[in-house]
Design a protein around this motif. Structure first.
Motif, PDB file in Angstrom:
ATOM      1  N   ASP A  53     -14.953  22.029  69.638  1.00 58.02           N
ATOM      2  CA  ASP A  53     -14.776  22.252  68.209  1.00 58.02           C
ATOM      3  C   ASP A  53     -15.159  20.978  67.453  1.00 58.02           C
ATOM      4  O   ASP A  53     -14.826  19.867  67.881  1.00 58.02           O
ATOM      5  CB  ASP A  53     -13.307  22.620  67.931  1.00 58.02           C
ATOM      6  N   ALA A  54     -15.847  21.142  66.344  1.00 64.11           N
ATOM      7  CA  ALA A  54     -16.313  19.982  65.558  1.00 64.11           C
ATOM      8  C   ALA A  54     -15.165  19.082  65.102  1.00 64.11           C
ATOM      9  O   ALA A  54     -15.359  17.890  64.889  1.00 64.11           O
ATOM     10  CB  ALA A  54     -17.113  20.453  64.349  1.00 64.11           C
ATOM     11  N   SER A  55     -13.968  19.632  64.997  1.00 69.97           N
ATOM     12  CA  SER A  55     -12.833  18.818  64.545  1.00 69.97           C
ATOM     13  C   SER A  55     -12.388  17.809  65.609  1.00 69.97           C
ATOM     14  O   SER A  55     -11.553  16.952  65.326  1.00 69.97           O
ATOM     15  CB  SER A  55     -11.657  19.708  64.132  1.00 69.97           C
ATOM     16  N   ARG A  61     -10.297  11.818  63.237  1.00 68.01           N
ATOM     17  CA  ARG A  61      -8.863  11.550  63.355  1.00 68.01           C
ATOM     18  C   ARG A  61      -8.182  12.755  64.012  1.00 68.01           C
ATOM     19  O   ARG A  61      -8.574  13.902  63.774  1.00 68.01           O
ATOM     20  CB  ARG A  61      -8.227  11.310  61.982  1.00 68.01           C
ATOM     21  N   LEU A  62      -7.170  12.478  64.800  1.00 67.60           N
ATOM     22  CA  LEU A  62      -6.428  13.522  65.498  1.00 67.60           C
ATOM     23  C   LEU A  62      -4.944  13.378  65.215  1.00 67.60           C
ATOM     24  O   LEU A  62      -4.489  12.327  64.747  1.00 67.60           O
ATOM     25  CB  LEU A  62      -6.679  13.430  67.006  1.00 67.60           C
ATOM     26  N   VAL A  77       3.339  15.441  74.571  1.00 66.57           N
ATOM     27  CA  VAL A  77       2.775  15.144  73.254  1.00 66.57           C
ATOM     28  C   VAL A  77       1.437  15.861  73.169  1.00 66.57           C
ATOM     29  O   VAL A  77       0.505  15.553  73.915  1.00 66.57           O
ATOM     30  CB  VAL A  77       2.589  13.620  73.044  1.00 66.57           C
ATOM     31  N   GLY A  78       1.354  16.842  72.279  1.00 62.37           N
ATOM     32  CA  GLY A  78       0.123  17.587  72.092  1.00 62.37           C
ATOM     33  C   GLY A  78      -0.905  16.791  71.319  1.00 62.37           C
ATOM     34  O   GLY A  78      -0.557  15.957  70.475  1.00 62.37           O
ATOM     35  N   ARG A  84      -4.119  20.040  62.364  1.00 64.58           N
ATOM     36  CA  ARG A  84      -3.122  20.676  63.242  1.00 64.58           C
ATOM     37  C   ARG A  84      -3.319  22.184  63.338  1.00 64.58           C
ATOM     38  O   ARG A  84      -2.362  22.943  63.422  1.00 64.58           O
ATOM     39  CB  ARG A  84      -1.699  20.352  62.791  1.00 64.58           C
ATOM     40  N   SER A  85      -4.580  22.596  63.349  1.00 67.51           N
ATOM     41  CA  SER A  85      -4.890  24.017  63.468  1.00 67.51           C
ATOM     42  C   SER A  85      -5.441  24.383  64.846  1.00 67.51           C
ATOM     43  O   SER A  85      -5.437  25.550  65.213  1.00 67.51           O
ATOM     44  CB  SER A  85      -5.890  24.436  62.385  1.00 67.51           C
ATOM     45  N   VAL A  86      -5.911  23.381  65.612  1.00 65.21           N
ATOM     46  CA  VAL A  86      -6.461  23.618  66.945  1.00 65.21           C
ATOM     47  C   VAL A  86      -5.929  22.534  67.881  1.00 65.21           C
ATOM     48  O   VAL A  86      -6.009  21.349  67.563  1.00 65.21           O
ATOM     49  CB  VAL A  86      -8.012  23.572  66.947  1.00 65.21           C
ATOM     50  N   GLN A  87      -5.401  22.949  69.030  1.00 66.85           N
ATOM     51  CA  GLN A  87      -4.911  21.994  70.017  1.00 66.85           C
ATOM     52  C   GLN A  87      -5.921  21.859  71.142  1.00 66.85           C
ATOM     53  O   GLN A  87      -6.354  22.851  71.723  1.00 66.85           O
ATOM     54  CB  GLN A  87      -3.567  22.438  70.594  1.00 66.85           C
ATOM     55  N   ALA A  88      -6.275  20.606  71.472  1.00 68.13           N
ATOM     56  CA  ALA A  88      -7.203  20.352  72.576  1.00 68.13           C
ATOM     57  C   ALA A  88      -6.466  20.278  73.905  1.00 68.13           C
ATOM     58  O   ALA A  88      -6.987  20.668  74.937  1.00 68.13           O
ATOM     59  CB  ALA A  88      -7.964  19.053  72.346  1.00 68.13           C
ATOM     60  N   GLY A  89      -5.251  19.731  73.897  1.00 71.82           N
ATOM     61  CA  GLY A  89      -4.499  19.551  75.130  1.00 71.82           C
ATOM     62  C   GLY A  89      -3.354  18.598  74.897  1.00 71.82           C
ATOM     63  O   GLY A  89      -2.718  18.642  73.834  1.00 71.82           O
ATOM     64  N   TYR A  90      -3.125  17.713  75.877  1.00 70.75           N
ATOM     65  CA  TYR A  90      -1.959  16.832  75.835  1.00 70.75           C
ATOM     66  C   TYR A  90      -2.307  15.400  76.206  1.00 70.75           C
ATOM     67  O   TYR A  90      -3.262  15.149  76.936  1.00 70.75           O
ATOM     68  CB  TYR A  90      -0.901  17.320  76.834  1.00 70.75           C
TER      69      TYR A  90
END
Length: 130
Positions: A53-55, A61-62, A77-78, A84-90
């Motif tokens: 995802d481009a984000s 920034r994450l 910690v995600g 805060r609309s897409v989670q990549a992992g942890y």
């Protein structure tokens, strides 16, 4: 004696991501530098399309989101995009308990099927090319 505020420039390193430079000296800052934490995103295999995802592009920034109610790991910690609309992992399990909870995170490097994230103190300054 107080430590000097960390100031980093992110410098493009090809299409995969960024190298870090000390903004005061211009010297390269290696991933192993004790002032920074560079981690692979854990759990991306459960969300294979999200790191593309481009984000999550390098330089973005994450958000680091603690999950104290996580049934598998209360220290989890995600790693989410800034919105805060897409989670990549942890954050990796062995690193998460050492975080204070106020750190900044920036996508640093994209690798095949994964992502490396820069985590720095809340008061650090991280500059990216425009």
């Amino acid at each position: 004696m107080t430590a000097e505020r960390l100031r980093l420039w992110l410098e493009r390193a090809g299409g995969a991501g960024y190298r870090m430079r000390d903004a005061a000296t211009g010297e390269p800052v290696p991933w192993e530098d004790e002032r920074v934490l560079v981690v692979p995103v854990a759990g991306v295999s459960f969300r294979p399309d999200t790191v593309d995802d481009a984000s999550f592009d390098p330089g973005r920034r994450l958000a680091l989101v603690p999950e104290p109610d996580n049934e598998h790991d209360p220290n989890a910690v995600g790693i989410w995009n800034e919105a805060r609309s897409v989670q990549a992992g942890y954050v990796p399990r062995e690193v998460a308990p050492d975080l204070r909870g106020d750190e900044q995170a920036v996508s640093l490097w994209r690798v095949e099927g994964g992502l490396r994230v820069l985590i720095v103190p809340a008061d650090a300054w991280v500059g990216t090319p425009r």
